[in-house]
Design an enzyme around this catalytic site. Structure first.
Site: not given
Ligand code: IMP
Ligand code: MG
Length: 178
Positions: A42, A98, A101, A163
């Site tokens: 990512g 990236d 979370d 992506r």
């Protein structure tokens, strides 16, 4: 692109913020032994753009860890799929991620990398979803705080797709909230 909803962060806004982060990192790491560690896959697009905005000599390395698999929910299990090529002892390490979370990935990576005795260890992420945090993580450089939505583009995927979008978009929830 039927599964792509609203654009959350457009290309121009991303580029501008990445330049700002690069300038900040350039100031903070002058005279240091900087190594960027990108978390595959990512972070690849963010890291390549960011690295060009850091006007200092630096090294790059990559790690791959297991995260969501083919789902949008974290398993909570972190496993190293690809380790660093080189030692980081005595180096000034900047993890490039990236998105943060639940924080589980970075929480694990931080303690794993600290045990290798770097001179310093900081974190730079493109996106931060603070409302989803399960474990606390200190992030030193944040591109954007975003709400609790599943996003794709600029390196972020859903089942390996999207992506390459040059912007960040909200995934249409119909494709996974069934
Ligand atoms: P964490 O361990 O829950 O912080 O998860 C971090 C990883 O989950 C990120 O590096 C991403 O690969 C993935 N992830 C979390 N949220 C999203 C999202 O909204 N879109 C795409 N990938 C995500
Ligand atoms: Mg990731």
């Amino acid at each position: 692109m039927d599964n792509i909803g609203e654009i959350l962060i457009d290309e121009e806004t991303l580029i501008k913020r990445v330049k700002e982060l690069g300038a900040e990192i350039t100031e903070d790491y002058r005279g240091k032994n900087l190594i960027l560690i990108g978390i595959l896959k990512g972070a690849v697009i963010f890291m390549s753009d960011l690295s060009k905005e850091i006007k200092l000599p630096l090294a790059m390395d990559f790690m791959a860890v297991s995260s969501y698999g083919a789902s949008t929910h974290s398993s909570g299990v972190v496993r190293i799929l690809k380790d660093l090529d080189a030692e980081i002892e005595g180096k000034d390490v900047l993890i490039v991620e990236d998105i943060v979370d639940t924080g589980l990935t970075l929480h694990y990576l931080q303690s794993n990398l600290l045990s290798r005795k770097p001179n310093s260890l900081k974190i730079c992420c493109c996106l931060d979803k603070p409302s989803r945090r399960k474990v606390p993580v200190d992030i030193d450089y944040v591109g954007f705080e975003i709400p609790d939505e599943y996003v794709v583009g600029y390196g972020l995927d859903y089942n390996e797709r999207y992506r390459n979008l040059p912007y960040i978009s909200i995934l249409n929830p119909d494709i996974y909230k069934k």
